[in-house]
Design an enzyme around this catalytic site. Sequence first.
Site, PDB file in Angstrom:
ATOM      1  CG  MET A   1       8.094   7.510   9.386  1.00  0.00           C
ATOM      2  SD  MET A   1       8.840   8.349  10.795  1.00  0.00           S
ATOM      3  CE  MET A   1       7.526   8.240  11.991  1.00  0.00           C
TER       4      MET A   1
ATOM      5  N   GLY B   1      -3.840  -0.387   6.714  1.00  0.00           N
ATOM      6  CA  GLY B   1      -4.724  -0.132   5.594  1.00  0.00           C
ATOM      7  C   GLY B   1      -4.669   1.290   5.068  1.00  0.00           C
ATOM      8  N   GLY B   2      -4.408   2.243   5.958  1.00  0.00           N
ATOM      9  CA  GLY B   2      -4.297   3.626   5.510  1.00  0.00           C
ATOM     10  C   GLY B   2      -3.144   3.822   4.550  1.00  0.00           C
ATOM     11  CG  HIS B   3       0.899   3.245   5.792  1.00  0.00           C
ATOM     12  ND1 HIS B   3       0.936   2.603   7.001  1.00  0.00           N
ATOM     13  CD2 HIS B   3       1.432   4.479   5.998  1.00  0.00           C
ATOM     14  CE1 HIS B   3       1.477   3.410   7.903  1.00  0.00           C
ATOM     15  NE2 HIS B   3       1.765   4.550   7.323  1.00  0.00           N
TER      16      HIS B   3
ATOM     17  CD  GLN C   1       9.332  12.439  10.319  1.00  0.00           C
ATOM     18  OE1 GLN C   1       9.580  12.134   9.169  1.00  0.00           O
ATOM     19  NE2 GLN C   1       8.249  11.988  10.932  1.00  0.00           N
TER      20      GLN C   1
ATOM     21  CE  LYS D   1      -2.693  10.115  11.345  1.00  0.00           C
ATOM     22  NZ  LYS D   1      -1.827   9.284  12.191  1.00  0.00           N
ATOM     23  CG  ASP D   2      -0.070  12.252   9.384  1.00  0.00           C
ATOM     24  OD1 ASP D   2      -0.011  12.364  10.614  1.00  0.00           O
ATOM     25  OD2 ASP D   2      -0.007  11.156   8.790  1.00  0.00           O
TER      26      ASP D   2
ATOM     27  CD  GLN E   1      -7.087   1.666   8.765  1.00  0.00           C
ATOM     28  OE1 GLN E   1      -6.151   1.526   8.010  1.00  0.00           O
ATOM     29  NE2 GLN E   1      -8.228   0.996   8.613  1.00  0.00           N
TER      30      GLN E   1
END
Length: 255
Positions: free
Chosen positions: A1, A6-8, A32, A120-121, A155
């Site tokens: 989104m 850094g995670g993306h 959402q 993470k999700d 993150q």
Amino acid sequence: MGALHGGHLSLIEKAKEKATRIVASIFVNPTQFAPGEDFDTYPRDEGADLAKLASAGCDLAYLPTVGEMYPEGSVTNVRVEELSDLLDGIYRPHFFYGVSTVVARLFLHVQPDVAVFGEKDYQQLQIIRRMVQDLGFPVEIIGASTARDADGLAQSSRNLYLKPEERRNAGAMQAALHRASVRLATGESPSIALNEARDLLARSGFEKIDYVSLVDPATLKDLPDTPLATGTVARLLGAAWMGRTRLIDNISVTR
């Protein structure tokens, strides 16, 4: 989104292991968000996001409009029952129905061979896996390890909401789950380990704890309050509020 971090970008690197062309979508999905949530204030920085994707070697950025994702008069939605009604689904009952609907539409628009989602999700990842299985999407779903800051905080775009003092304390989320995982792996009963984790979160400044739960990794259902049998793999998930910011995290547990 959007509001990429850094995670993306680690998802881009993971995708490169499986594919020769990489597409990333950026779409702040209105379905959402419930009334009163942060849809209007959700972090957005399209120019910086596109620059980050380019530097990471992404080949195409797909930025649909709301009208393209949800044509006027659209009444079709995707619901993954049961998995969507546990954990985060209790506190945000609208959320995962919006996720499954928008991901199904993105898959139809882009038609990827492989799709990478962050662990993470974790609940979202499991819901998407089940949706793909049930509906027969020809897409391989890959989970990528959670990217963390030096203090262990997962993150997230919403970390930008944290005030400086809150940010200093937020790493306690991962610390609490890690301590609980060690206790569980050595035979402690779930109720004791989970209560210790909740106490640590409360002492660290988390004002409201939605849940700290030990679940079956596939079904997301709570495991019984008995020590894990040797060889058991479980998932430990937590969600709590640091000030006005809701943080989630999870880790794997093996006895």
